[in-house]
Write an enzyme that holds these catalytic residues in place. Structure first.
Site: not given
Ligand code: HMG
Ligand code: MG
Length: 324
Positions: A34, A259
């Protein structure tokens, strides 16, 4: 109330237990994930690995190491494939990683991850910003992830963001939060972490949410809390949660964090500040505060700015020689 120990001059709090609190708290350290996901400059992989090793040596039982998300969405953690194998001296059961979907799970499993977290949202705006999905589409995305992870014997945490307030939608109704919590548990998550992503909660609100969850059949033993400290309420909120029976608390060494998809999020509750309070209350954590502080001071040196943790700052000032 009688102090049970003399206050040592070595930077440890005086121990004065208070009634109605747990004997032990499990700190879920989120700094490397985080915290470092939010750094403007990407931290070198070797520095991340060394930071995690130092945190482990300080006795933190669980250290969230990285995320297997899309590298374009969180470029700061795009080195997950390089980082995770560098931690092979540590038990993978201690190193949870975030995975949003089946692709992320496959990447994590290929490297031997044993503990994962999916991360949902109580609000539509954040679900869209963070996962490019509606709330329910995100739950549908997690379903095969949780199923396969459990089949493989992994421990699964479910995060729920925006449990208190949302930067786009304002205050979040309790019923909305309870619904998604229930859904995450029904998918098979072993535990939930209630996220105050933008740090707006206050203690009464925390109590209210925990009570509403209990009323909906969610036992407190399945709940952890994850407070960002934007309004300086994280420690007070944590105490309210402990009084309610929560024993898993997320925190970030040195108060790193935020975030990238919620602009108003600042760092998490600093682990040092949490440890100071817990040890002062006589609550066991297994953490060596001096070693933990040293790890945060070391990282602050690498990042080139001081830690925002009050405890880190106080301990550093105490370590300086007094001027006559
Ligand atoms: P998307 O663009 O909708 O992905 O993103 P998709 O499913 O349409 O796929 C598009 C392309 O991405 C495809 O590749 C997939 O293979 C690839 P292409 O066929 O076009 O070449 N792909 C990936 N590649 C590598 N690893 C993967 C992956 N998934 C798809 N896992 C997605 C959807 C969920 C992937 C995107 O929105 C994402 O990665 N989001 C992550 C955001 C994030 O990490 N935010 C921070 C963490 S949350 C937080 O901090 C809160 C927390 O601390 C709690 C709090 O404080 O409240 C936990
Ligand atoms: Mg957090």
């Amino acid at each position: 109330m009688t102090p049970t120990d003399d206050a040592p001059a070595t930077g440890l709090p005086m121990t004065v237990p208070a009634p109605g609190l747990p004997a032990r708290v499990r700190i879920h350290e989120v700094g490397p994930r985080d915290g470092l996901q939010n750094e403007a400059r990407t931290v070198p992989t070797e520095v991340k690995a060394e930071f995690i090793r130092k945190l482990a040596a300080a006795g933190l039982p669980v250290i969230e190491a990285t995320s297997f998300v899309h590298p374009k969405w969180v470029p700061q953690l795009a080195d997950a494939e390089q980082l995770f194998p560098m931690l092979d001296g540590l038990d993978a059961e201690r190193l949870p990683v975030l995975v949003p979907n089946e692709k992320g799970l496959a990447r994590a499993l290929a490297l031997g991850a044993r503990r994962i977290a999916v991360f949902g949202s109580a609000t539509e705006s954040f679900a869209r910003a963070n996962l490019n999905r509606t709330v329910d589409e995100a739950l549908a995305m997690f379903e095969p992830v949780v199923r396969r992870a459990r089949d493989e014997g992994l421990h699964v945490r479910g995060y729920l963001s925006m449990c208190f307030g949302d930067p786009w939608e304002g205050p979040v109704p309790l019923a909305q939060v309870v619904r998604v919590c229930r859904a995450l548990l029904d998918l098979g998550c072993d535990e939930l972490s209630l996220g105050d992503t933008i740090g707006v909660a206050t203690p009464g609100h925390v109590r209210g949410l925990l009570t509403a969850l209990n009323d909906a059949g969610v036992p407190t033993s399945h709940l952890g809390v994850h407070f960002h400290d934007t309004y300086g309420q994280a420690l007070a909120n944590t105490l309210a949660a402990l009084q309610h029976g929560v024993t898993t608390v997320d925190a970030s060494a040195g108060g790193l964090g935020g975030c990238p998809y919620a602009k108003s999020a600042t760092g998490n509750l600093a682990t040092e500040d949490l440890v100071w309070m817990l040890h002062g209350l006589g609550i066991e954590t297994g953490v060596d505060l001096a070693r933990l502080t040293a790890a945060s001071v070391w990282l602050a040196g690498v990042l080139g700015r001081p830690s925002p943790s009050r405890t880190v700052l106080a301990q550093m000032n105490q370590a300086r020689p007094h001027k006559e």
